[in-house]
Design an enzyme around this catalytic site. Structure first.
Site, PDB file in Angstrom:
ATOM      1  N   GLU A  98       0.833  -1.196   0.000  1.00 22.79           N
ATOM      2  CA  GLU A  98       0.000   0.000   0.000  1.00 22.79           C
ATOM      3  C   GLU A  98       0.868   1.246   0.000  1.00 22.79           C
ATOM      4  O   GLU A  98       1.978   1.246   0.565  1.00 22.79           O
ATOM      5  CB  GLU A  98      -0.926   0.007   1.221  1.00 22.79           C
ATOM      6  CG  GLU A  98      -1.896  -1.163   1.231  1.00 22.79           C
ATOM      7  CD  GLU A  98      -2.877  -1.138   2.391  1.00 22.79           C
ATOM      8  OE1 GLU A  98      -3.721  -2.040   2.461  1.00 22.79           O
ATOM      9  OE2 GLU A  98      -2.815  -0.201   3.224  1.00 22.79           O
ATOM     10  N   CYS A 111       3.630   8.646   0.807  1.00 19.87           N
ATOM     11  CA  CYS A 111       4.186   7.674   1.752  1.00 19.87           C
ATOM     12  C   CYS A 111       4.409   6.370   1.003  1.00 19.87           C
ATOM     13  O   CYS A 111       3.461   5.733   0.541  1.00 19.87           O
ATOM     14  CB  CYS A 111       3.219   7.482   2.927  1.00 19.87           C
ATOM     15  SG  CYS A 111       3.822   6.362   4.193  1.00 19.87           S
ATOM     16  N   CYS A 118       6.781  -6.522   7.142  1.00 17.06           N
ATOM     17  CA  CYS A 118       7.903  -5.977   7.901  1.00 17.06           C
ATOM     18  C   CYS A 118       8.315  -6.977   8.974  1.00 17.06           C
ATOM     19  O   CYS A 118       7.467  -7.520   9.685  1.00 17.06           O
ATOM     20  CB  CYS A 118       7.508  -4.648   8.550  1.00 17.06           C
ATOM     21  SG  CYS A 118       8.889  -3.826   9.399  1.00 17.06           S
ATOM     22  N   CYS A 122       7.028  -3.822  15.139  1.00 23.48           N
ATOM     23  CA  CYS A 122       6.677  -2.887  16.215  1.00 23.48           C
ATOM     24  C   CYS A 122       5.261  -3.212  16.700  1.00 23.48           C
ATOM     25  O   CYS A 122       4.365  -3.475  15.893  1.00 23.48           O
ATOM     26  CB  CYS A 122       6.752  -1.450  15.714  1.00 23.48           C
ATOM     27  SG  CYS A 122       8.411  -0.962  15.187  1.00 23.48           S
ATOM     28  N   CYS A 125       2.063  -1.321  15.219  1.00 24.31           N
ATOM     29  CA  CYS A 125       1.960  -1.157  13.761  1.00 24.31           C
ATOM     30  C   CYS A 125       1.274  -2.354  13.118  1.00 24.31           C
ATOM     31  O   CYS A 125       1.673  -3.507  13.343  1.00 24.31           O
ATOM     32  CB  CYS A 125       3.365  -0.968  13.172  1.00 24.31           C
ATOM     33  SG  CYS A 125       3.362  -0.690  11.378  1.00 24.31           S
ATOM     34  N   GLU A 173      10.774  -1.744   6.801  1.00 26.85           N
ATOM     35  CA  GLU A 173      11.888  -0.986   7.366  1.00 26.85           C
ATOM     36  C   GLU A 173      12.857  -0.677   6.218  1.00 26.85           C
ATOM     37  O   GLU A 173      13.536  -1.569   5.712  1.00 26.85           O
ATOM     38  CB  GLU A 173      12.586  -1.812   8.454  1.00 26.85           C
ATOM     39  CG  GLU A 173      13.972  -1.328   8.862  1.00 26.85           C
ATOM     40  CD  GLU A 173      14.039   0.136   9.276  1.00 26.85           C
ATOM     41  OE1 GLU A 173      14.746   0.911   8.608  1.00 26.85           O
ATOM     42  OE2 GLU A 173      13.378   0.491  10.276  1.00 26.85           O
ATOM     43  N   LEU A 227      11.101   6.509  17.464  1.00 25.27           N
ATOM     44  CA  LEU A 227      11.625   6.259  18.811  1.00 25.27           C
ATOM     45  C   LEU A 227      10.555   5.657  19.730  1.00 25.27           C
ATOM     46  O   LEU A 227      10.709   4.547  20.222  1.00 25.27           O
ATOM     47  CB  LEU A 227      12.165   7.561  19.398  1.00 25.27           C
ATOM     48  CG  LEU A 227      12.921   7.435  20.714  1.00 25.27           C
ATOM     49  CD1 LEU A 227      14.162   6.587  20.551  1.00 25.27           C
ATOM     50  CD2 LEU A 227      13.281   8.815  21.258  1.00 25.27           C
ATOM     51  N   CYS A 347      -1.174   6.594   9.761  1.00 24.66           N
ATOM     52  CA  CYS A 347       0.102   6.060  10.227  1.00 24.66           C
ATOM     53  C   CYS A 347      -0.111   4.806  11.067  1.00 24.66           C
ATOM     54  O   CYS A 347      -0.899   4.799  12.005  1.00 24.66           O
ATOM     55  CB  CYS A 347       0.830   7.124  11.042  1.00 24.66           C
ATOM     56  SG  CYS A 347       2.423   6.593  11.688  1.00 24.66           S
TER      57      CYS A 347
END
Length: 375
Positions: A98, A111, A118, A122, A125, A173, A227, A347
């Site tokens: 996407e 984006c 991935c 995380c 996500c 990533e 972060l 996001c």
């Protein structure tokens, strides 16, 4: 030397300028043809060689016979109520990625995804919950920019800039797909292609420390750090790669990158705010202490919910309280507006469809089934 007669059809979108020059030499043409074709492809959005009128007829026929200019296939497109646009793109083998275009008054930010799925995983996500299939090739990364730019109309004029900013913040990533991502960003900044400035191309990373150092040797694009926590104990839970590259090593790598840039560079620190997880003022104070020696600005991102997560979005008051604390300490702190959440384009919400070679998604679903049976 390989001749055109024994070449298989080659997708010219998958070649950087050096490779394109080598290709033309291999078919007994001059290297400067690379720039001509780059301008037709990337500046004008042309994929039909017969329209490239500054090439000789014989060269156009040669290219038509042995080359293609082909972006990944768009299988779905939807526009949000706020104007945000999302494309779902097939990259073969049942893999879907996407990309998202966020229009604003004087700019349009794209984006872009760098991987199918991935592996960093995380916890906040949606992409990581899909597992991981593979890295994207150059034509599949720059092809996203090509598709988005062409959505404004073809042919484009050489001086048109329908896409003003690109952020490598989609699925994956970026630093774990180093070569193709760097090649794609170089094309984005090439005056013979998309002509974006280095401040308009941003790479966001979860913190692959050795690759940040490698990045500084080949480019100085804008760098953003995901972060999300000011200490290792919490970040280990939110961003598991932190167990390998802890915060202290990450901050030092970012300092080296910034110091190597030719201008006075400020890094952006991304901090997703999750209710009762990382949104306390005590953690805000830790964050201030951590970033004291790093030239940076802070971008707060209220968590965007998705079905596989139990995290919650904090209230607007809690977000503003966190922001005010950082601002009072002297940090430039912004709150990212949630865009495209009605089409799952905000996001942390990009999922695509991943032919998961890690079987991570399957294992997670099995755990949920076991948990459900015990309740």
């Amino acid at each position: 030397m390989e001749t055109v007669e024994n070449l298989e059809a080659i997708n010219l979108l998958g070649l950087n300028q050096k490779n394109l020059e080598d290709f033309f030499v291999s078919i007994e043409e001059k290297p400067f043809r690379a720039v001509q074709v780059m301008k037709w492809m990337h500046q004008r959005g042309i994929s039909d060689f017969s329209q490239m009128t500054d090439l000789s007829k014989s060269l156009r026929e040669k290219l038509e016979s042995h080359c293609v200019i082909r972006a990944p296939e768009v299988i779905y497109e939807k526009t949000s109520q706020d104007g945000t646009r999302k494309w779902v793109i097939s990259v073969g083998d049942k893999d879907l990625i996407e990309m998202v275009l966020i229009p604003e008054k004087n700019r349009a930010t794209l984006c872009v995804s760098s991987q199918v799925g991935c592996a960093v995983d995380c916890s906040f996500c949606a992409t990581g919950k899909q597992g991981f299939s593979r890295n994207l090739n150059l034509d599949e990364i720059i092809g996203q920019v090509w598709v988005a730019a062409n959505s404004f109309g073809v042919p484009r004029t050489p001086d048109s800039r329908p896409i003003t900013n690109v952020v490598m913040m989609g699925m994956g990533e970026p630093l774990l797909n180093f070569g193709p991502v760097v090649d794609a960003m170089n094309l984005m900044m090439d005056d013979n292609a998309y002509g974006l400035s280095k401040r308009k191309v941003t790479l966001s990373t979860s913190g692959i420390v050795p690759k940040i150092d490698d990045l500084g040797k080949v480019t100085d694009v804008a760098l953003t750090i995901s972060l999300h926590a000011p200490n290792d104990e919490l970040r280990n839970k939110l961003v598991p790669i932190n167990k390998k590259y802890p915060i202290k090593e990450l901050i030092e790598a970012v300092k080296r990158y910034v110091e190597g840039c030719s201008d006075k560079r400020v890094t952006t620190i991304e901090y997703i705010l999750i209710e009762d997880v990382n949104d306390s003022l005590e953690l805000a104070e830790e964050l201030c202490d951590l970033l004291r020696q790093l030239p940076c600005k802070i971008n707060l991102i209220p968590f965007n919910p998705f079905s596989e997560s139990e995290y919650k979005k904090p209230s607007g008051n809690r977000v503003k309280r966190f922001q005010k604390f950082l601002q009072d300490k002297g940090y430039v702190t912004t709150i990212r507006s949630t865009r495209g959440d009605d089409i799952m384009a905000a996001c942390g919400q990009l999922v695509g469809q991943v032919n998961d070679k890690t079987r991570k998604k399957e294992r997670a679903e099995n755990k949920l089934k076991i948990k459900a049976k015990t309740i």
